[in-house]
Structures are given as structure tokens and as C-alpha cells.
Motif scaffolding. Structure first.
Motif, PDB file in Angstrom:
ATOM      1  N   TYR A  54       0.538  -0.630   0.012  1.00 14.40           N
ATOM      2  CA  TYR A  54      -0.254   0.084  -0.264  1.00 14.40           C
ATOM      3  C   TYR A  54       1.726   1.658   0.066  1.00 14.40           C
ATOM      4  N   ASP A  55       2.012   1.519   0.904  1.00 19.78           N
ATOM      5  CA  ASP A  55       2.838   2.605   0.709  1.00 19.78           C
ATOM      6  C   ASP A  55       3.577   2.760  -0.678  1.00 19.78           C
ATOM      7  N   THR A  56       4.051   1.766  -1.264  1.00 19.79           N
ATOM      8  CA  THR A  56       4.122   2.151  -1.962  1.00 19.79           C
ATOM      9  C   THR A  56       3.038   2.758  -2.946  1.00 19.79           C
ATOM     10  N   VAL A  57       2.282   1.835  -3.284  1.00 18.63           N
ATOM     11  CA  VAL A  57       1.250   2.843  -4.266  1.00 18.63           C
ATOM     12  C   VAL A  57       0.939   3.831  -4.246  1.00 18.63           C
ATOM     13  N   LYS A  58       1.046   3.839  -2.672  1.00 20.92           N
ATOM     14  CA  LYS A  58       0.748   5.628  -2.956  1.00 20.92           C
ATOM     15  C   LYS A  58       1.959   6.259  -2.572  1.00 20.92           C
ATOM     16  N   GLY A  59       2.704   5.690  -2.316  1.00 26.72           N
ATOM     17  CA  GLY A  59       4.288   6.938  -2.939  1.00 26.72           C
ATOM     18  C   GLY A  59       4.404   6.850  -4.158  1.00 26.72           C
ATOM     19  N   GLY A  60       3.666   6.065  -5.343  1.00 28.57           N
ATOM     20  CA  GLY A  60       3.845   6.233  -6.141  1.00 28.57           C
ATOM     21  C   GLY A  60       3.041   6.616  -6.842  1.00 28.57           C
ATOM     22  N   ARG A 106       0.629   6.128  -9.722  1.00 26.43           N
ATOM     23  CA  ARG A 106       0.255   5.700 -11.595  1.00 26.43           C
ATOM     24  C   ARG A 106       1.925   4.187 -11.304  1.00 26.43           C
ATOM     25  N   SER A 107       1.095   3.261 -10.083  1.00 29.28           N
ATOM     26  CA  SER A 107       1.758   1.813 -10.565  1.00 29.28           C
ATOM     27  C   SER A 107       0.829   0.979 -10.678  1.00 29.28           C
ATOM     28  N   ARG A 108       0.927  -0.341 -11.091  1.00 26.60           N
ATOM     29  CA  ARG A 108       0.502  -1.532 -11.374  1.00 26.60           C
ATOM     30  C   ARG A 108       0.576  -2.871 -10.131  1.00 26.60           C
ATOM     31  N   GLU A 109      -0.590  -2.360  -9.639  1.00 25.56           N
ATOM     32  CA  GLU A 109      -0.840  -2.933  -8.146  1.00 25.56           C
ATOM     33  C   GLU A 109      -0.059  -4.616  -8.124  1.00 25.56           C
ATOM     34  N   ALA A 110      -0.620  -5.792  -9.525  1.00 25.33           N
ATOM     35  CA  ALA A 110      -0.204  -6.887  -9.252  1.00 25.33           C
ATOM     36  C   ALA A 110       1.236  -6.528  -9.132  1.00 25.33           C
ATOM     37  N   ASN A 111       2.075  -5.787  -9.730  1.00 27.04           N
ATOM     38  CA  ASN A 111       3.924  -5.949  -9.943  1.00 27.04           C
ATOM     39  C   ASN A 111       4.385  -4.932  -8.384  1.00 27.04           C
ATOM     40  N   VAL A 112       2.958  -4.587  -7.909  1.00 25.03           N
ATOM     41  CA  VAL A 112       4.146  -4.051  -6.389  1.00 25.03           C
ATOM     42  C   VAL A 112       4.084  -5.062  -6.045  1.00 25.03           C
ATOM     43  N   HIS A 113       2.439  -5.646  -5.309  1.00 28.30           N
ATOM     44  CA  HIS A 113       2.507  -6.430  -4.680  1.00 28.30           C
ATOM     45  C   HIS A 113       3.126  -7.714  -4.272  1.00 28.30           C
ATOM     46  N   SER A 115       8.477  -0.924 -14.092  1.00 28.14           N
ATOM     47  CA  SER A 115       7.118  -2.128 -13.471  1.00 28.14           C
ATOM     48  C   SER A 115       6.861  -1.199 -12.190  1.00 28.14           C
ATOM     49  N   ASP A 116       7.562  -0.829 -11.238  1.00 27.99           N
ATOM     50  CA  ASP A 116       6.816  -0.901  -9.761  1.00 27.99           C
ATOM     51  C   ASP A 116       6.960   0.358  -8.987  1.00 27.99           C
ATOM     52  N   HIS A 117       7.134   2.283  -9.749  1.00 22.88           N
ATOM     53  CA  HIS A 117       7.405   2.913  -8.328  1.00 22.88           C
ATOM     54  C   HIS A 117       6.638   4.041  -8.479  1.00 22.88           C
ATOM     55  N   GLY A 118       5.752   3.897  -9.838  1.00 21.66           N
ATOM     56  CA  GLY A 118       4.415   4.471 -10.389  1.00 21.66           C
ATOM     57  C   GLY A 118       5.665   5.927 -10.865  1.00 21.66           C
ATOM     58  N   ALA A 119       5.088   6.923 -10.267  1.00 24.12           N
ATOM     59  CA  ALA A 119       5.618   8.819 -10.105  1.00 24.12           C
ATOM     60  C   ALA A 119       6.409   8.688  -9.652  1.00 24.12           C
ATOM     61  N   ASN A 120       6.818   7.901  -8.321  1.00 24.07           N
ATOM     62  CA  ASN A 120       8.134   8.058  -7.412  1.00 24.07           C
ATOM     63  C   ASN A 120       8.391   7.207  -6.705  1.00 24.07           C
ATOM     64  N   ARG A 121       9.591   7.202  -6.457  1.00 15.38           N
ATOM     65  CA  ARG A 121       9.856   5.945  -5.286  1.00 15.38           C
ATOM     66  C   ARG A 121       9.908   6.458  -4.779  1.00 15.38           C
ATOM     67  N   LEU A 122       9.835   4.937  -3.779  1.00  8.81           N
ATOM     68  CA  LEU A 122      10.529   6.034  -1.991  1.00  8.81           C
ATOM     69  C   LEU A 122      11.634   5.544  -1.610  1.00  8.81           C
ATOM     70  N   GLY A 123      11.944   5.921  -0.687  1.00  8.07           N
ATOM     71  CA  GLY A 123      13.367   5.749   0.202  1.00  8.07           C
ATOM     72  C   GLY A 123      13.553   4.401   0.267  1.00  8.07           C
ATOM     73  N   ALA A 124      14.697   3.822  -0.229  1.00  6.49           N
ATOM     74  CA  ALA A 124      15.028   2.350  -0.432  1.00  6.49           C
ATOM     75  C   ALA A 124      13.945   1.367  -0.590  1.00  6.49           C
ATOM     76  N   SER A 125      13.492   2.082  -1.748  1.00  3.20           N
ATOM     77  CA  SER A 125      12.739   0.692  -2.652  1.00  3.20           C
ATOM     78  C   SER A 125      13.265   0.624  -4.083  1.00  3.20           C
ATOM     79  N   ALA A 126      14.538   1.266  -4.503  1.00  6.17           N
ATOM     80  CA  ALA A 126      14.943   1.296  -5.450  1.00  6.17           C
ATOM     81  C   ALA A 126      15.805  -0.477  -5.460  1.00  6.17           C
TER      82      ALA A 126
END
Lengths: 234, 258, 644
Positions: free
Chosen positions: C105-111, C114-121, C436-447
Motif C-alpha cells: 500500500y505504501d509503495t502504491v501510494k508513494g508512487g 501510477r504503478s501496477r498493483e500486481a507488480n507492486v504486491h 514497472s514498480d514505482h509509479g510516478a515516485n519511488r520511496l526511499g529504500a525501494s530501488a
């Protein structure tokens, strides 16, 4: 792989050779200490040091001294041969030197081990010739004529006579200087190579190495000086 | 902070290719801002060379923030130049004074052949790692990360060794071009951790032999490596590796093969 | 204006079923290749960062024949190594309420949705295995005295899920992957080609079957054939010239694939990191990032008066504007990256920036030093203060640091389906290189998490979905397609060397970077982007007439290497601006000044832009064609990101 091959492989490796240099170095260091202790008997008088000389020659029915000599010869051989191999490899590892050379931490002693080593080796040969090989029963004053029960070599007289020559004294003192210099890196280096150093002990080990070198130096040069100054005389 | 301009004389090792003869060539670097990094100074010199129609000085660099280990350069005889704990890319021109002459040479070692100018081939380091600088952990086979507690001091000790960036300054500084600090850092980083124990003996024997095969020199305990290491890795890792090597050799000789 | 919008997107292959079961189901439904047959397949992996090295090592473990390429002198140097902060994982070791779903959830919101739910999950799911894997490899993560792993909260997350290794997490993870790769090289599973740069992709019957490379030591141009190609070649941040990327980072591999037909998705999503050391002069080659953690104790301010040139110590508190604290009272100095960056830009645009260039803001620790003592501050941030002093020569204990935002990461990349395969069959894209995973913005420590997820856990499972239907080894470099592409590559090299103009490659790169930063950086608008789209082709034309590449192609030639990369940036920049111009909304790293709320916040337009913009190349200088993959949100509620 059998044991012999394992040993060959060990020697072939850089760390293996270094370990051998360190171990043979330990033998030589202990010998130096023992030798110095013996030398210092000179201050106890002719009797004491000549007794000591006689004791060495009669240990294990006269074989003891030969065991020691062979052991020392082996140690020196390993120390020298392995070092020569290491130095050859080290030279080959940097054939093209820097146009601008500088040193950040390495001590002068550590950078001249091979030179001090060669000088010490030459000294040892001279020393052996002078005090062990050349002197023979025909030489003047060879026997200790002060003992009544039997004839024995007069170590005391030989040493004192030798050091009455100022040039011999200077040669010995300078050589001991090089030995001291060699040890000032070598002693601490033994701990590093044998894996006996840590962050916490690094400084004390360094200190110990220098103290050891200084002790050997001062102890040994005290004798020619004492002879020159007349504290020890025939 | 006011920016000063420096005029410097550079003595740079130029070598057109790995097989060609090299030589020191003198360049004048004019109006170098003291706020520029050392590599930016070389960029400025290169820009001028290009504009004059000459070939720029080739040098390795990539991250320019002191972590990738790509930049090299022996500056006035010291790998990564003056200053403790920095790589060449972190060195700034304020460390120099107007009118200085700066000698710039490649990391010199037979095991690091020069490819061009200041660029050397450090693939020998990769070969050493391939000889055992890993823990065999098949992907997917790992147990839970907290299943094996590792005391903090052990983890810290491993980390201090793992900070190595594989730049090769230790080799370049060593009077004998020895790679012992590099090898020891990896041997001890992995060897001290419980998960690395299984391959400990095999690792130290393999890596030391690979180091020897690559033509590096031998350690003579002078600690030049430690003094120039941009990550300030301690030479006591070498101490520990010497011990581990001796133990592994004895085991190999009398107990079993690795 | 975008002339053509088509919706004929290839299938994204997102598995059906509940979000939490998709990945498990997909793995079960994926095809398998018999162990004896795996060794018949050759996989070409381009790039040896976290994604590339982990993929190469793992695929070789599985039995595939892998060839891996990198432009650096060793696979250990890829720029993943520079990541400082940490890696997220839903381990919930701290028992603070974290879970796979929360990380998702945090990653989708942080993005910014603008990212794909399935990939992020899936990313959140495998995040736990990553930590296990890395620890098994000997990665020395920070630990507590009891010996268990330590965690910290990072980038404004409300749970402590970040694993870290001092400030060198990227380095330690990369060395872990590199060591796994090294083992496979030693075992013969991977052939490694360092100092080898991929210059083009080779398609045979529409499938990616090989690459053309240049040996950067000898200049030799030659080819490799494989059954599939994996691009793990990182992001395109260096289109801005100045960024926190390594100087060698480039878009060439991805862009060459794009020119061969691969869709490029969301290039306008670029992340600007707020705490970098400001530019000090025109010679500057790179920007250095300082950990975001500095904002935990530092207060950001500029003078209230424009053009105030007094020393910071001479400016009384009443004349300082702590603008983040003023505008975002609850998050204050800890406002997310994009917001903090934009704040700095605004005050500098108003002429209130500090330092010689006026492009900087103060990050002031005097309050923290007064409160906790210099000793405490030194303990927490000593290495960062030291780094700051190395670069600037200033002591930040005595006067405030100056910071400025810098390009840091690019969320956009080649479009891939759930299997990480692009629309070109056989071309897989991993890590920062995909979108694929970060949408429009990547959260810290996610790369780091994404790079390793793709390499260790995703591609090893999904690659067979493509390979199983391919007969291994059918294409060799004897195929004429290779000769054609090789010839093109050689011609291009000859062309660079023969232009013999007056300007260096860097001078073009610098000019392009300034232009893109100015018009398509932290804030973008229609007029600026239109102007950029006009000026980029002009600059490109000048490049091809007036660039000077000295030397020849028989040896190391760094100018030639750069020329190829800059030539591709000069085309790619146009694509970037097209995407930025078409996306008439503000979201995450893409801020359009026309689309903001009354108080200056990003205004998303979910009705019209909740899609992935995937661009198809239609010739240099021609407008690319947009394909849309609509984003459906079934598991998270679209909401406005608010940090007030």
C-alpha cells in the motif's frame, strides 16, 4: 595430494614463504637472546665465560653444539633462501617503478631489510671465521691456561684480544647497528606474519620490537666498548 | 567559500596503448578553480586538449563519490593522492597550492597492466574473488535472516572489512605490489561470519593462491596499504588471514583436501 | 500535441485472482524447463548492477548458460553500489504493524497511484526473501547487540522496515550479488564481459536474439547471439548531465531497444532528491547526494528577503524563512522528496537562494547542536558532515550546510509485462531500466528492493514463459541480422570519428542537461516543454555537425564512448519532453505548474491520466506514438497525497 606435495604447495605460496621467514626469524631471535646472555658472562670474568664455552661444547657428549649449529644453519638457510625468493617476486611484481616515489608509512628499516640482512649475513660469516673457525689449538693464547685441571679454549682472552683492535670494535658496533635496524622491523613483523597482532596489541608489539632490538644492540656493543675503555681486560 | 584559481604543472603518464611505450608528459593547467575535484581538473585539462585537437588523457572514473572503486591515479607517488580515507574522485583542488607540480601516474603493478594512459586492468581482483570470495548460497535456499543471530561486534568486524571498494590502492601503494589487504579483507569479511565458516579454509587457500598466480608481490608488513586505503581497512585483517592460511594449510596437508 | 494515441497495448499478463495470490498463482501457471534442457539456452544479461548481477547469478544456478556484460572494468562497480540508505522489506521484525500488504500500500501510494498493483504486491511479497538471501550471502547488515537485524524508519515511512549497512547498503548488496556472480563465473555458468558496452539490439523475426557490443579496450565491434536478452542497464538520469548517477550511466541500451520497437513507459517520472550538495561551478561533473536522514535534525531555511547576501550567522531568526515548516506544519522538514525539492526550487526562483550561485538553501543544524550537543550530532551524522567538508571545504558544525535538489532516480523505463518482458518478444528488462514498480515516485529504500526482486526472484521464475516456447540455439551470429546491425554500429562509430568539428562531447551533454533541467526538471509547463522540443533537435543537429571525437577506434577511446551515449541522450531527451508535455497533470516526480492546487500542491488527474504512457518510436525527430495501459486500482483507494 600427499604430505610432501602439500609442503611444496605451502612453500610455493606467498604467505607460506612468509610464515617460514617468520618462524626461522623466531629461531634466530631466540638464538640472539641466548647468545647475548652468554656474551654478557664476560662481565663475570674469565672463569664464567670459559665455563660456559666449555659447557656448550660438552653438551650431550659434544653433540649438542652440533645440533644447535645445524638448527641455526637450517634457520639461516630458510630465512635467506625464502627471502631471496620473496624479494625476486616482489621485484617482478613491479617492474615499472613510479617516476615519483613516495612513502607514507613504511619505516626506513622495513624498506632496507634486504640490505641490512646481507650486511648481517656478511658479519656473521666474519664473526664465525674470527671466533669459531679460524682460531685453532696452535694459535697464541688459544688455551685457557688459568684452569689447572685441563686445557680448554680461552673464549675470554680471544674476545678481549680481538676487541683491543679499534677497527674490529667499530666493525662490530656498526654491524650490531644494522642488526638492531633489521630487528626494529623484524620482531614486530613476526607477530604480524604469525597472526599474533590485533588493533589493540599493534602499538605494544611495535614498542616491544624496538625494545628487543635496542636490548640486543646495547648488550652486544657494551662488550667492545668495555674492552676499549678498559673495564674488561686480560 | 571563495573560489581561488590555481595554475599547476602536471606531469602525466601517457601511454597510447597497452603495448606502446609510455612517458611522462608535462601539461600546464591554468585557472583551475580550487572548488573543483581532482577529476574535474582533469576534465578541464582534457577539454582544452580536445579543443586543441589532441587526445585527452584517459583515466578511469565512474561514480565520482568514492564508492565504486573505479577511479585510480597515483598522485605525487600516493594512490588517491594526499588526504586520508578518500578516493581520487573525492580529492579536491583546495588540497593543492598555486604553482604546484603534480605527478599523475597509473596504479603500477605487473598484475595491473596499463591499458592506456592512466587506465589499468584490475581484472586480477575479479579472478581472486572468483577463487573463493563468496558464500555459496543458492538463491531461494536461505533460512530466515534472523534465524542465526550474529553478535554486533562480529557483524561490525565483518563490515569494516566488507567496506573494501576493490580500487587497488593497496596494491599501488605497496612497495611490493602485494594484494594482501584486498584479499584479507574479503577472506575475513566472509570467514568471520557464521554463514561463511563452511568454506573458510577452502576460501583462504583458494584466494591466496589466485593472488599469487596473478603476479602480485608479497606482504612485508609495511602497512602502506592501510595508510592509503580510502576505506581505511586495517592491516590486522592481514594478520588474521596469515593465521587462517597457516591453519588451513596444515589441515589440508594432514587432514583433508579442500 | 500528441498526434496519435492508440490503445493496442500488448497484454500485461497480470494474473487473475486476488492480489495476494497472483504471484503464487502465476508461478504455478508458469512454464518450466527441464534441468537438462536449461543448459541449452543462452541468456544475455546486459548490466551487472543489483538486477543484472543477481539475475545472471541465479539463472546460472538454475542451469542456463549466461553471458553477462558491463561497461565498467568489473561487475562490482555498477552504480547500485552508491545507494546509501537501505532496503525495505516487509519482515515486520520490529512488530510495529508492518506487513506485505502495508508495504504494498505504501509503495502504491508513494508512487502517487501510477504503478501496477500486481507488480507492486509481488515486490512486497518477495521483499522478505531478499533479506534472507542477502544475509545468507554474508551481507553485513546492521545488527543489534543481541545479534538480530536492526531496522530503521526511512523516507517518512511510519514503520521501521528498512534494513541497512551503515551508509553503504547499496555497496554491500551489490558485493553480495557480485560474489554470487563470481562463483558462477568460476563454475563456468556465467561468461563475464567487462569493459564491453552494448551498442545495439539484434532482432531476428521480431524476437530479441542478440546484441552488438564494443570491446572498450580494443574497439572491436562484434555480436553475441542468445535465446533471450535481459537489459538491466539502469536509469537515464544522466540526460540531465548533472545527476547523482555515475558519469558512465547512460540510456543507450534501453534507447537502442526502444528504437528497435520496445515501448518506453513514463519517461517523465524522474525523481529529484532534495539533499544534494549544490553545484559550485560550470566544470562540475556530478552531484553528490547526502542521506536524507539529515533532514531529521536539520532545519531548512532561506532569507526572507530576496538577494540577501549576508552570512547565515548575520541573519537573525526573524528574517529567516523556514519554508518547509511554514508550509507543512505536520511533516515540516521531513516532507517527502518531491515536495522538499520543489520547495527549494520555488524559493530559489524567488531569488532567495543562497551561496555563490543562488541555487541552494540552508540546512541548519544549530538548533540540534544546541539541543543535543555537537557530540550527539557528530555521532549521528559525522560521516556526512565529513563528506560535506571534503567537497565544499566548509564546516557544517559552524555554519549551515547548503543543499540543493538533484536528479537521482528515474521511475520511467522500458515497458514490461508481469513477466518483465517488453513488447519485443525475448527482450526482458529488469531494475531501474524498466518502468514497472514505482509509479510516478519511488520511496526511499525501494530501488534496491526492486533490483534484487527482479533479479533473484522474478525473472528466474518468469523467463521460462518465454524460453519454453523457443527452440534453444536456433539463432547464431552468422545470421545476417547481426551483420546488418554490426555494420550500422560501425558506421556510426566511423561517423563520430570523422565529423571532426569544434566542440567536445561534454559541451553538448552539458548544454543538453541544462536545457532539460530547466524545462523538464523539477517543474514543467507547456511552453517550456514546447521550447525544449524545439531546441533539442537543433542541438542534436549541431552535435552531428560539430562534435569533435579525437583518436580512433583501435583502442580505449573515452570520447568515443561518451559520443555514443550523448547521441542517444540527444534523441531520448525529446521522448522525455514529449511524455512530460502530454501528461497534463502533476503526479509524483512529474510536476506541471499548470496543474497545481491553490496552495501549490500537485494536482493529479485520475480521470484522464490513470494510465501508463508507453511510447513507440517512429523515427528520429518524429513524434512517438502513445500507447496506454490503463491502471486499475482494486485494492487501494485513490487518494490525494497530503503531508500538511
Amino acid at each position: 595430494m600427499n604430505l610432501l606435495e602439500s609442503i611444496k604447495r605451502f612453500y610455493a605460496s606467498s604467505v607460506g614463504k612468509k610464515l617460514l621467514v617468520a618462524l626461522s626469524g623466531v629461531v634466530l631471535l631466540l638464538f640472539l637472546l641466548g647468545h647475548l646472555a652468554g656474551n654478557l658472562l664476560i662481565y663475570m670474568g674469565r672463569e664464567a665465560i670459559n665455563d660456559y664455552g666449555e659447557f656448550l661444547h660438552h653438551m650431550l657428549h659434544g653433540t649438542g653444539v652440533w645440533f644447535a649449529r645445524l638448527g641455526l644453519l637450517a634457520a639461516v638457510t630458510i630465512h635467506v633462501v625464502a627471502t631471496i625468493h620473496l624479494v625476486q617476486q616482489n621485484r617482478a611484481a613491479r617492474e615499472n617503478r613510479y617516476a615519483y616515489e613516495t612513502t607514507v608509512r613504511a619505516s626506513k628499516a622495513s624498506r632496507t631489510m634486504i640490505i641490512s640482512g646481507i650486511i648481517i649475513l656478511s658479519f656473521v660469516i666474519f664473526h664465525l671465521l674470527q671466533f669459531t673457525i679460524l682460531p685453532g689449538p696452535g694459535d697464541q693464547g688459544y688455551y685457557d691456561d688459568q684452569t689447572s685441571d685441563h686445557l680448554r679454549p680461552d673464549v675470554f682472552g680471544m674476545v678481549v684480544r680481538a676487541f683491543q683492535n679499534i677497527l674490529v670494535c667499530l666493525f662490530y658496533i656498526v654491524s650490531m647497528g644494522f642488526l638492531c635496524f633489521h630487528l626494529s622491523h623484524g620482531v614486530a613483523s613476526v607477530f604480524q606474519t604469525l597472526g599474533l597482532r590485533s588493533e589493540k596489541t599493534a602499538a605494544p608489539i611495535e614498542w616491544f620490537g624496538r625494545a628487543y632490538a635496542a636490548f640486543i644492540f646495547l648488550g652486544n656493543i657494551s662488550i667492545p666498548i668495555a674492552v676499549q675503555l678498559g673495564f674488561v681486560h686480560l | 567559500m571563495a573560489t581561488e584559481k590555481l595554475n599547476l604543472t602536471l606531469k602525466v603518464w601517457r601511454q597510447p596503448s597497452s603495448t606502446a611505450q609510455g612517458e611522462i608528459v608535462t601539461y600546464e593547467a591554468k585557472d583551475i578553480p580550487s572548488t573543483a575535484s581532482f577529476l574535474e581538473m582533469l576534465d578541464i585539462v582534457n577539454e582544452e586538449l580536445i579543443n586543441k585537437g589532441d587526445e585527452p588523457i584517459a583515466f578511469d572514473h565512474d561514480c565520482r563519490e568514492g564508492i565504486c572503486g573505479m577511479c585510480s591515479l597515483t598522485i605525487n607517488g600516493r594512490p588517491h593522492g594526499p588526504g586520508d580515507g578518500v578516493t581520487t574522485c573525492q580529492l579536491h583542488m583546495r588540497s593543492f597550492r598555486n604553482g604546484d607540480t603534480i605527478w599523475i601516474e597509473p596504479f603500477r603493478a605487473q598484475a595491473f597492466p596499463i591499458l592506456k594512459d592512466l587506465i589499468v586492468d584490475r581484472s586480477a581482483f575479479d579472478h581472486i574473488i572468483q577463487a573463493g570470495g563468496y558464500i555459496s548460497a543458492r538463491t531461494g535456499s536461505a533460512v530466515d535472516a534472523n534465524a542465526m543471530p550474529i553478535p554486533k561486534p562480529v557483524a561490525d568486524y565483518a563490515f569494516d572489512a566488507a567496506a573494501c571498494i576493490g580500487c587497488g590502492a593497496c596494491v599501488a601503494a605497496c612497495k611490493n605490489a602485494s594484494a594482501m589487504l584486498f584479499v584479507a579483507a574479503k577472506v575475513e569479511h566472509l570467514g568471520v561470519l557464521p554463514q561463511g565458516k563452511a568454506e573458510k579454509d577452502r576460501r583462504v587457500l583458494g584466494m591466496v593462491r589466485a593472488m599469487d598466480d596473478a603476479g602480485f608481490g608479497n606482504c612485508t608488513n609495511q602497512y602502506e596499504c592501510e595508510a592509503v586505503c580510502p576505506k581505511e581497512i586495517s592491516a590486522t585483517y592481514i594478520t588474521k588471514m596469515n593465521r587462517d592460511f597457516a591453519a588451513a594449510s596444515i589441515k589440508e596437508a594432514v587432514v583433508n583436501e579442500f | 500535441m500528441v498526434s496519435d494515441i492508440s490503445n493496442d497495448m500488448p497484454d500485461s499478463k497480470i494474473p487473475s485472482g486476488p492480489i495476494a495470490d497472483k504471484w503464487t498463482k502465476h508461478k504455478m501457471d508458469s512454464r518450466l524447463i527441464n534441468p537438462n534442457n536449461k543448459r541449452k539456452y543462452t541468456v544475455l544479461v546486459v548490466g551487472s548492477g543489483l538486477a543484472g548481477a543477481s539475475a545472471a547469478a541465479t539463472l546460472a544456478e538454475l542451469g542456463y548458460k549466461v553471458k553477462c556484460f558491463c561497461y565498467q572494468d568489473s561487475p562490482r562497480r555498477a552504480h547500485s553500489i552508491a545507494a546509501q540508505g537501505g532496503i525495505n522489506s516487509a519482515k515486520n521484525y520490529q512488530n510495529d504493524g508492518d506487513s506485505v500488504h502495508r508495504l504494498f500500500y505504501d509503495t502504491v501510494k508513494g508512487g502517487d497511484f501510477r504503478s501496477r498493483e500486481a507488480n507492486v504486491h509481488r515486490l512486497a511479497e518477495v521483499s522478505t526473501q531478499i533479506i534472507d538471501q542477502c544475509v545468507a550471502q554474508g551481507v553485513p547488515f546492521a545488527r543489534e547487540y543481541g545479534g538480530l537485524l536492526a531496522n530503521r524508519s526511512f523516507g517518512g515511512a511510519q514503520v521501521s522496515r528498512t534494513f541497512y549497512a551503515r551508509g553503504q547498503t547499496g555497496q554491500q548488496l551489490l558485493i553480495g550479488a557480485y560474489s554470487a556472480l563470481s562463483k558462477q563465473i568460476a563454475d563456468g555458468g556465467v561468461e563475464m564481459y567487462p569493459r564491453t558496452e552494448m551498442l545495439d539490439l539484434v532482432l531476428v523475426d521480431g524476437h530479441a536474439k542478440g546484441i552488438v557490443v564494443r570491446d572498450m579496450v580494443t574497439g572491436r565491434v562484434y555480436s553475441f547471439a542468445g535465446d533471450t536478452v535481459l537489459l538491466a542497464t539502469g536509469g537515464y538520469g544522466n540526460v540531465f548531465y548533472l545527476s547523482t548517477n555515475a558519469t558512465g550511466c547512460n540510456v543507450t541500451a534501453a534507447y537502442r531497444a526502444h528504437k528497435k520497437g520496445a515501448y518506453f513507459a513514463n519517461p517523465c517520472y524522474t525523481q529529484i532528491h532534495p539533499t544534494c550538495i549544490p553545484v559550485s561551478g560550470s566544470y562540475q561533473s556530478k552531484l553528490t547526494l547526502m542521506s536524507e536522514s539529515l533532514r531529521n535534525d536539520g532545519r531548512v531555511w532561506v532569507p526572507k528577503k530576496a538577494g540577501d547576501r549576508r552570512l547565515p550567522s548575520e541573519i537573525p531568526d526573524a528574517e529567516r524563512d523556514y519554508y518547509l515548516e511554514r508550509k507543512y506544519p505536520s511533516f515540516g522538514n521531513l516532507a517527502p522528496r518531491d515536495i522538499a525539492s520543489r520547495g527549494a526550487k520555488e524559493v530559489c526562483d524567488e531569488g532567495r537562494g543562497v551561496g555563490d550561485t543562488g541555487l541552494g538553501v540552508y540546512l541548519d543544524f544549530s538548533a540540534a547542536i544546541q539541543r543535543d550537543g555537537e557530540h550527539t550530532v557528530r555521532e549521528k551524522y559525522g560521516n556526512l558532515f565529513q563528506m560535506y567538508e571534503q567537497i565544499t571545504g566548509e564546516n557544517a558544525y559552524q555554519s549551515p550546510m547548503r543543499i540543493f535538489p538533484a536528479v537521482h532516480y528515474t521511475m520511467g523505463g522500458l515497458w514490461v509485462d508481469y513477466n518483465l518482458m517488453s513488447n519485443i518478444p525475448g527482450l526482458h528488462v529488469l531494475g531501474e531500466a524498466n518502468f514497472s514498480d514505482h509509479g510516478a515516485n519511488r520511496l526511499g529504500a525501494s530501488a534496491l528492493m526492486q533490483g534484487l526482486a527482479d533479479g533473484y526472484f522474478v525473472i528466474p521464475s518468469t523467463i521460462a514463459n518465454y524460453l519454453a516456447s523457443e527452440t534453444p540455439g536456433t539463432v547464431t551470429t552468422e545470421h545476417e541480422a547481426f551483420r546488418e546491425v554490426e555494420d550500422e554500429v560501425r558506421q556510426r562509430i566511423d561517423q563520430f570519428l570523422s565529423i571532426n568539428g569544434k566542440r567536445s562531447v561534454d559541451s553538448f551533454h552539458r548544454e543538453l542537461g541544462l536545457l532539460v533541467w530547466d524545462k523538464c526538471g523539477m517543474a514543467r509547463d507547456e511552453a517550456g516543454l514546447t521550447e525544449a522540443l524545439q531546441r533539442i533537435p537543433e542541438l542534436r543537429a549541431e552535435f552531428w555537425e560539430n562534435v569533435r571525437v579525437p583518436g580512433d577506434n583501435a583502442n580505449v577511446n573515452q570520447e568515443l564512448e561518451k559520443a555514443g551515449r550523448v547521441a542517444d541522450f540527444l534523441e531520448f531527451a525529446e521522448l522525455l519532453c514529449h511524455d512530460a508535455r502530454h501528461r497534463k497533470e502533476s503526479c509524483g516526480g512529474h510536476f506541471r505548474t499548470e496543474h497545481q492546487t491553490d496552495d501549490g500542491e500537485a494536482k493529479r488527474n485520475d480521470a484522464d491520466f490513470a494510465y501508463v504512457g508507453a511510447w513507440e518510436h517512429r523515427g528520429v525527430g518524429n513524434e512517438p506514438e502513445l500507447h496506454k495501459e490503463n491502471l486499475e486500482f482494486e485494492n487501494v483507494q485513490l487518494a490525494i497525497r497530503s503531508y500538511k
